[in-house]
Design an enzyme around this catalytic site. Structure first.
Site, PDB file in Angstrom:
ATOM      1  N   THR A  24       0.837  -1.192   0.000  1.00 25.18           N
ATOM      2  CA  THR A  24       0.000   0.000   0.000  1.00 25.18           C
ATOM      3  C   THR A  24       0.874   1.244   0.000  1.00 25.18           C
ATOM      4  O   THR A  24       1.775   1.375   0.828  1.00 25.18           O
ATOM      5  CB  THR A  24      -0.914   0.009   1.235  1.00 25.18           C
ATOM      6  OG1 THR A  24      -1.790  -1.114   1.159  1.00 25.18           O
ATOM      7  CG2 THR A  24      -1.734   1.286   1.306  1.00 25.18           C
ATOM      8  N   GLN A  97      -3.785  -6.847  -7.598  1.00 25.84           N
ATOM      9  CA  GLN A  97      -4.307  -7.449  -6.376  1.00 25.84           C
ATOM     10  C   GLN A  97      -5.641  -6.779  -6.013  1.00 25.84           C
ATOM     11  O   GLN A  97      -5.690  -5.556  -5.818  1.00 25.84           O
ATOM     12  CB  GLN A  97      -3.346  -7.307  -5.200  1.00 25.84           C
ATOM     13  CG  GLN A  97      -3.839  -8.108  -3.991  1.00 25.84           C
ATOM     14  CD  GLN A  97      -3.109  -7.789  -2.709  1.00 25.84           C
ATOM     15  OE1 GLN A  97      -3.245  -6.700  -2.172  1.00 25.84           O
ATOM     16  NE2 GLN A  97      -2.349  -8.746  -2.209  1.00 25.84           N
ATOM     17  N   HIS A 174      -6.776 -10.861  -2.591  1.00 21.46           N
ATOM     18  CA  HIS A 174      -6.107 -10.686  -1.294  1.00 21.46           C
ATOM     19  C   HIS A 174      -6.934 -11.379  -0.213  1.00 21.46           C
ATOM     20  O   HIS A 174      -7.968 -10.868   0.230  1.00 21.46           O
ATOM     21  CB  HIS A 174      -5.971  -9.201  -0.987  1.00 21.46           C
ATOM     22  CG  HIS A 174      -4.979  -8.895   0.095  1.00 21.46           C
ATOM     23  ND1 HIS A 174      -4.303  -9.858   0.797  1.00 21.46           N
ATOM     24  CD2 HIS A 174      -4.530  -7.707   0.586  1.00 21.46           C
ATOM     25  CE1 HIS A 174      -3.497  -9.285   1.681  1.00 21.46           C
ATOM     26  NE2 HIS A 174      -3.619  -7.977   1.565  1.00 21.46           N
ATOM     27  N   ASN A 177      -3.815 -10.907   5.716  1.00 18.63           N
ATOM     28  CA  ASN A 177      -3.445  -9.654   6.393  1.00 18.63           C
ATOM     29  C   ASN A 177      -4.620  -8.786   6.825  1.00 18.63           C
ATOM     30  O   ASN A 177      -4.554  -7.564   6.769  1.00 18.63           O
ATOM     31  CB  ASN A 177      -2.501  -8.835   5.512  1.00 18.63           C
ATOM     32  CG  ASN A 177      -1.255  -9.597   5.138  1.00 18.63           C
ATOM     33  OD1 ASN A 177      -0.978 -10.664   5.686  1.00 18.63           O
ATOM     34  ND2 ASN A 177      -0.498  -9.072   4.194  1.00 18.63           N
ATOM     35  N   TYR A 179      -7.817  -8.355   5.695  1.00 19.83           N
ATOM     36  CA  TYR A 179      -8.841  -7.804   4.794  1.00 19.83           C
ATOM     37  C   TYR A 179     -10.021  -8.773   4.677  1.00 19.83           C
ATOM     38  O   TYR A 179     -10.081  -9.787   5.357  1.00 19.83           O
ATOM     39  CB  TYR A 179      -8.201  -7.419   3.464  1.00 19.83           C
ATOM     40  CG  TYR A 179      -7.202  -6.312   3.678  1.00 19.83           C
ATOM     41  CD1 TYR A 179      -7.616  -4.983   3.731  1.00 19.83           C
ATOM     42  CD2 TYR A 179      -5.859  -6.587   3.919  1.00 19.83           C
ATOM     43  CE1 TYR A 179      -6.714  -3.963   3.998  1.00 19.83           C
ATOM     44  CE2 TYR A 179      -4.945  -5.576   4.182  1.00 19.83           C
ATOM     45  CZ  TYR A 179      -5.380  -4.263   4.223  1.00 19.83           C
ATOM     46  OH  TYR A 179      -4.488  -3.252   4.506  1.00 19.83           O
ATOM     47  N   ARG A 226      -3.815 -14.869  -2.343  1.00 22.66           N
ATOM     48  CA  ARG A 226      -2.815 -14.683  -1.288  1.00 22.66           C
ATOM     49  C   ARG A 226      -3.439 -15.005   0.054  1.00 22.66           C
ATOM     50  O   ARG A 226      -4.557 -14.557   0.364  1.00 22.66           O
ATOM     51  CB  ARG A 226      -2.279 -13.258  -1.270  1.00 22.66           C
ATOM     52  CG  ARG A 226      -1.116 -13.114  -0.273  1.00 22.66           C
ATOM     53  CD  ARG A 226      -0.468 -11.750  -0.295  1.00 22.66           C
ATOM     54  NE  ARG A 226       0.752 -11.768   0.509  1.00 22.66           N
ATOM     55  CZ  ARG A 226       1.483 -10.695   0.753  1.00 22.66           C
ATOM     56  NH1 ARG A 226       1.137  -9.523   0.261  1.00 22.66           N
ATOM     57  NH2 ARG A 226       2.579 -10.781   1.495  1.00 22.66           N
ATOM     58  N   ASN A 231      -1.668 -15.259  10.766  1.00 23.81           N
ATOM     59  CA  ASN A 231      -1.077 -13.926  10.891  1.00 23.81           C
ATOM     60  C   ASN A 231      -1.898 -13.085  11.876  1.00 23.81           C
ATOM     61  O   ASN A 231      -3.072 -12.827  11.630  1.00 23.81           O
ATOM     62  CB  ASN A 231      -1.042 -13.250   9.521  1.00 23.81           C
ATOM     63  CG  ASN A 231      -0.333 -11.900   9.550  1.00 23.81           C
ATOM     64  OD1 ASN A 231       0.121 -11.441  10.593  1.00 23.81           O
ATOM     65  ND2 ASN A 231      -0.237 -11.267   8.407  1.00 23.81           N
ATOM     66  N   GLY A 313       9.117  -7.180  -0.506  1.00 22.38           N
ATOM     67  CA  GLY A 313       8.341  -5.976  -0.303  1.00 22.38           C
ATOM     68  C   GLY A 313       9.204  -4.741  -0.195  1.00 22.38           C
ATOM     69  O   GLY A 313       9.550  -4.107  -1.191  1.00 22.38           O
ATOM     70  N   ARG A 314       9.594  -4.395   1.029  1.00 24.99           N
ATOM     71  CA  ARG A 314      10.307  -3.141   1.283  1.00 24.99           C
ATOM     72  C   ARG A 314      11.585  -3.013   0.452  1.00 24.99           C
ATOM     73  O   ARG A 314      11.976  -1.891   0.087  1.00 24.99           O
ATOM     74  CB  ARG A 314      10.619  -3.011   2.770  1.00 24.99           C
ATOM     75  CG  ARG A 314       9.388  -2.755   3.635  1.00 24.99           C
ATOM     76  CD  ARG A 314       9.712  -2.845   5.122  1.00 24.99           C
ATOM     77  NE  ARG A 314      10.634  -1.799   5.527  1.00 24.99           N
ATOM     78  CZ  ARG A 314      10.273  -0.594   5.957  1.00 24.99           C
ATOM     79  NH1 ARG A 314       8.973  -0.277   6.014  1.00 24.99           N
ATOM     80  NH2 ARG A 314      11.162   0.294   6.323  1.00 24.99           N
TER      81      ARG A 314
END
Length: 362
Positions: A24, A97, A174, A177, A179, A226, A231, A313-314
């Protein structure tokens, strides 16, 4: 290095096994279309074997946070077409996604002002970004009716068709995480007593209906999922994720999808437990700090056979040329935290690629 070897399976033909994970970034226009900077951002990272976009809402009533983009309208599809064209022109591949917020967000964080609703009226403790700036305290969401769920399933299918019309190579649903799909699966966010709650089969019902609707709309080989079993992010709770996710992956495996994107965590070894139940392409998201370098952790996952591809990711935020840096064993640039979420190019498209002149100074 196995990360740099090509991968092919059904519709996927990738030059390497490095996947850009969804992240995001909150760069959209007031109508939910991606900004011009989004075109540059993804085009810069087209050397990835596969790019998966940030979460895109299928309908404005599922917008999870202010300034997240959508794929509901022809205008949205047209704006995303500029992104996919730029990525393809640079030799890349890109999946959209689709991410429905469910109970997440606030009326002042949505372009249509709608009240968020999830499987049950269970509050999300997180504060969320608002359109006019700042953050809001959490509110109690509504509980989706059967008709609401039916409508949402159709909205996913319509958004998937828009994604293909926009030039995306496929769609990732998705289901991780915190959602909407995850909210149906988790113990503490699905308290329903109807056919969508209670038993494992019932909690899987809406997620599988969404997958089936998208697969029917664009084809199963363009449809991916995904998941993040166990989690605890954003106060999600799954007391024993194994029975549900084993059965869910069994069901997904029968649908012959493009890939399964799995997030591993310390409490539940999802990759090790679920890989034997999944015959198709598996993308592992393992976190990037488990080994001395991001590449070493990814190589270990591929070497152990628990995944075919690894998502980063990062590392991709600050290193648009991540594939080259890994291939040449170059140092990675750090992320500037102040630019993660914003309205312009700062901290977004202004990270430089490595140059040969910099290499000569090492």
């Amino acid at each position: 290095m196995q990360l740099l070897t090509p991968y092919r399976n059904h519709e996927l033909a990738l030059p390497n096994r490095i996947v850009m994970s969804p992240m995001t970034r909150l760069r959209s226009l007031p109508d939910g279309s991606p900004t011009a900077d989004v075109v540059d951002y993804y085009a810069q990272r087209a050397a990835a074997g596969l790019i998966i976009t940030e979460g895109i809402w299928p309908h404005s009533t599922g917008q999870s946070e202010a300034w997240t983009p959508g794929l509901q309208t022809e205008a949205h599809a047209g704006a995303w077409r500029r992104v996919t064209a730029a990525v393809h022109a640079n030799g890349g591949r890109i999946f959209a996604q689709l991410m429905h917020g469910g109970r997440k967000n606030h009326p002042l964080g949505r372009i249509d002002g709608s009240w968020p609703a999830g499987p049950s009226a269970v509050i999300d403790p997180d504060r969320v970004h608002l359109i006019e700036g700042g953050k809001a305290d959490p509110i109690t969401p509504g509980a989706l009716s059967r008709d609401d769920i039916t409508a949402i399933i159709g909205q996913y299918a319509a958004a998937a068709r828009n994604a293909v019309a926009a030039g995306f190579d496929g769609v990732e649903i998705h289901g991780a995480n915190s959602y909407l799909v995850h909210q149906f699966l988790a113990d503490n966010t699905n308290l329903r007593t109807d056919e969508y709650g209670g038993s494992i089969d019932n909690r899987m019902r809406a997620p599988l209906a969404i997958v089936d609707a998208v697969a029917e709309a664009i084809g199963s080989r363009r449809t991916a999922v995904r998941l993040s079993p166990g989690n605890p992010q954003f106060n999600m709770r799954e007391d024993d994720p194994a029975p549900l996710y084993r059965k869910l992956v069994d069901e997904l495996d029968r649908r012959e999808l493009a890939y399964l994107h799995l997030t591993d965590n310390d409490d539940y070894p999802a990759l090790e437990d679920l890989r034997p139940r999944w015959r198709g392409t598996l993308i592992a998201n393992i976190g990037e700090n488990r080994e001395p370098t991001a590449a070493e952790g990814a190589e270990a996952v591929l070497r152990n056979g628990v995944a075919d591809l690894v998502s980063f990711g990062r590392a991709f935020i600050a290193n648009p040329d991540l594939v080259e840096r890994i291939s040449r064993n170059l140092p990675l640039a750090p992320v500037r935290e102040e630019g993660l979420y914003g309205r312009d190019a700062k901290g977004y498209t202004d990270y430089p690629a490595w140059s040969d002149s910099e290499l000569s100074r090492l």
